[in-house]
Design an enzyme around this catalytic site. Structure first.
Site, short mmCIF file in Angstrom:
data_model
loop_
_atom_site.label_atom_id
_atom_site.label_comp_id
_atom_site.label_asym_id
_atom_site.label_seq_id
_atom_site.Cartn_x
_atom_site.Cartn_y
_atom_site.Cartn_z
N PHE A 156 10.55 1.73 -5.90
CA PHE A 156 11.07 0.36 -5.74
C PHE A 156 9.97 -0.63 -6.04
O PHE A 156 8.83 -0.47 -5.59
CB PHE A 156 11.57 0.14 -4.30
CG PHE A 156 11.89 -1.30 -4.00
CD1 PHE A 156 13.09 -1.86 -4.42
CD2 PHE A 156 10.97 -2.11 -3.33
CE1 PHE A 156 13.37 -3.19 -4.18
CE2 PHE A 156 11.26 -3.45 -3.08
CZ PHE A 156 12.46 -3.99 -3.50
N GLY A 173 9.53 -4.84 -5.71
CA GLY A 173 10.16 -6.07 -5.25
C GLY A 173 9.50 -6.61 -4.01
O GLY A 173 8.29 -6.42 -3.78
N LEU A 230 6.41 2.44 -3.40
CA LEU A 230 6.73 1.01 -3.29
C LEU A 230 5.64 0.15 -3.91
O LEU A 230 4.46 0.28 -3.57
CB LEU A 230 6.89 0.62 -1.82
CG LEU A 230 7.80 1.51 -0.96
CD1 LEU A 230 7.78 1.02 0.49
CD2 LEU A 230 9.22 1.52 -1.51
N GLU A 231 6.02 -0.73 -4.81
CA GLU A 231 5.13 -1.75 -5.36
C GLU A 231 5.72 -3.10 -4.94
O GLU A 231 6.78 -3.51 -5.42
CB GLU A 231 5.07 -1.66 -6.89
CG GLU A 231 4.11 -2.64 -7.52
CD GLU A 231 2.71 -2.06 -7.74
OE1 GLU A 231 1.88 -2.77 -8.32
OE2 GLU A 231 2.47 -0.91 -7.33
N LEU A 232 5.02 -3.79 -4.02
CA LEU A 232 5.62 -4.95 -3.36
C LEU A 232 4.88 -6.23 -3.74
O LEU A 232 4.42 -6.37 -4.86
CB LEU A 232 5.64 -4.70 -1.85
CG LEU A 232 6.30 -3.37 -1.44
CD1 LEU A 232 6.25 -3.18 0.06
CD2 LEU A 232 7.72 -3.28 -1.96
#
Length: 461
Positions: free
Chosen positions: A195, A197, A218-220
């Site tokens: 994901f 976002g 996760l790349e946030l």
């Protein structure tokens, strides 16, 4: 029902057509069936052909322009996306070689192994670079031997149809239209999920993945700092930071969003940055700065500007949300007299704002740069590489561009892990990217004919 809006006009062009739960489940099941054939196929040849198709398709480019309202950056996005698919086609085989058997610490035992790809990887990708962010994780997963199901953002779905027309029949890749509910359903249908976002949505994805007992990568968000020390090349620093903070209208996770400048060069830096920023126009005027793509996000940028100016910040360029042809725009905005009591220095902006703060030196700059819940990346400019590296090594971020800015957007080889709330899981860059989608299996072979000393002793018959 969500609507698909034109970022240039603000008009709703059509309703979103999410894949139904039945359709999504059927697609996932079909991809699982196809993955065995994919692992037997010549993956290099198929991916190379796919990359060539991506690089030259004008319908795909036109859809990206319609999704984002930008032209030059969409062309660059298509080229980079095609390049990354081609790179994985070339490099995957060497990275997928099984480890060579080796003697263990126990006499007679040899340890070997192999790499086992996940059957089905799910990708939930954002709207800021629709094609690139759909493929940056899908491509290494496909090269690893996985099948991939992508659910892009509902903000920018136009590229899906022309992209799917380019997918070779052997390639087990499906890209489906959908909203948040579609993404939530996808998590329970895959073996691993990636994901990109917001932190808020990333938490929900991680919780859903934990319930499904599948890994989540996760790349946030980010609030990337740039540090400029005395002796740095100010012409270079201002040009790099201006691009790093306003490319794609600042709508990139690795955008420079706050700048700390040593007091002795602060005024000269500020004057030069403002002078350059004032000469960078909007795409509706023939310049490079595109519209604010996500509906309603202009309010976040406007609120940060209002908060900063109410607390004493000075606007040198830009500083307003503009309307042109119905779309919302923001020019490169340089601010000074900012403090960490202002939202613009603490909260993610995702817009072309460059707040500049004077600091006493490297100590204060590092302390302020680290005063953040985020830790994605940063930039340091100094008189020498050694001086910059000494500062870079003290920053709690996953990557630091030295005497440049936002290089993580362009340099694939720099493996990095996110710090703080900027993400979880191994790097999507470098060799680690493909290894996320592989499980390592060990074979422990006993080559000794002797009885193991730990076996149960047996009584004599």
């Amino acid at each position: 029902m969500s609507t698909v809006r034109n970022p240039l006009t603000g008009w709703a062009e059509r309703e979103l057509v999410p894949a139904t739960p039945v359709e999504l489940a059927s697609t996932a099941a079909e991809l699982r069936v196809r993955v065995d054939g994919w692992r037997r196929a010549d993956r290099k040849e198929v991916l190379t052909a796919f990359a060539a198709a991506l690089a030259s398709d004008d319908d795909l480019l036109a859809a990206l322009v319609a999704d984002t309202g930008r032209v030059g950056e969409s062309s660059l996005e298509r080229r980079i996306a095609a390049g990354l698919v081609g790179r994985w086609a070339r490099e995957a085989s060497a990275l997928l070689a099984p480890p060579a058997p080796a003697a263990s610490s126990v006499p007679g035992i040899v340890v070997g192994g192999d790499l086992v790809p996940y059957d089905l990887v799910g990708v939930i990708s954002p709207w800021n670079f629709p094609l690139l962010m759909a493929l940056i994780d899908a491509a290494p997963a496909l090269a690893a031997g996985c099948s991939v199901l992508v659910k892009p953002s509902e903000v920018a779905p136009r590229f899906i149809e022309p992209l799917m027309r380019l997918v070779p029949p052997e390639l087990p890749l499906s890209v489906v239209e959908g909203d948040g509910e579609t993404g939530a359903a996808l998590v329970g249908m895959v073996d691993a999920v990636v994901f990109t976002g917001s932190v808020e949505t990333g938490r929900r994805v991680a919780e859903a993945a934990a319930r499904a007992f599948v890994p989540a990568f996760l790349e946030l968000g980010g609030k990337d700092p740039a540090i400029v020390l005395a002796g740095a090349d100010l012409d270079r620093a201002t040009s790099a930071i201006l691009w790093g903070g306003t490319a794609n209208a600042g709508q990139s996770c690795q955008s420079i969003e706050r700048v700390y400048v040593e007091r002795g060069v602060h005024d000269a830096f500020l004057d030069l940055l403002a002078s350059k920023a004032a000469r960078v126009g909007l795409t509706c005027e023939g310049g490079p700065i595109g519209p604010i793509v996500r509906p309603g996000h202009w309010r976040v940028i406007a609120a940060q500007l209002a908060d900063a100016t109410a607390k004493g910040a000075i606007v040198h360029t830009g500083g307003q949300i503009e309307r042109h042809g119905g779309g919302r725009w923001c020019r490169p905005t340089v601010l000074s007299q900012v403090t960490h009591e202002m939202r613009v220095m603490k909260q993610e902006t995702f817009g072309p704002l460059l707040p500049v703060m004077a600091v006493a030196g490297a100590e204060e700059a590092v302390a302020l740069a680290n005063d953040s819940v985020y830790g994605l990346s940063a930039a340091v400019f100094a008189a020498s590489e050694q001086d910059a590296m000494e500062v870079a090594a003290r920053l709690r971020v996953g990557a630091v561009s030295v005497n440049d800015a936002s290089l993580t957007a362009l340099v694939h080889e720099g493996e990095k892990d996110s710090f703080g709330l900027s993400g979880l899981g191994r790097s999507r860059m470098g060799a680690a990217s493909i290894r996320r989608f592989l499980r390592r299996r060990a074979f422990l072979v006993n080559r000794s004919p002797a009885a193991d000393p730990w076996w149960h002793p047996l009584e004599k018959e």
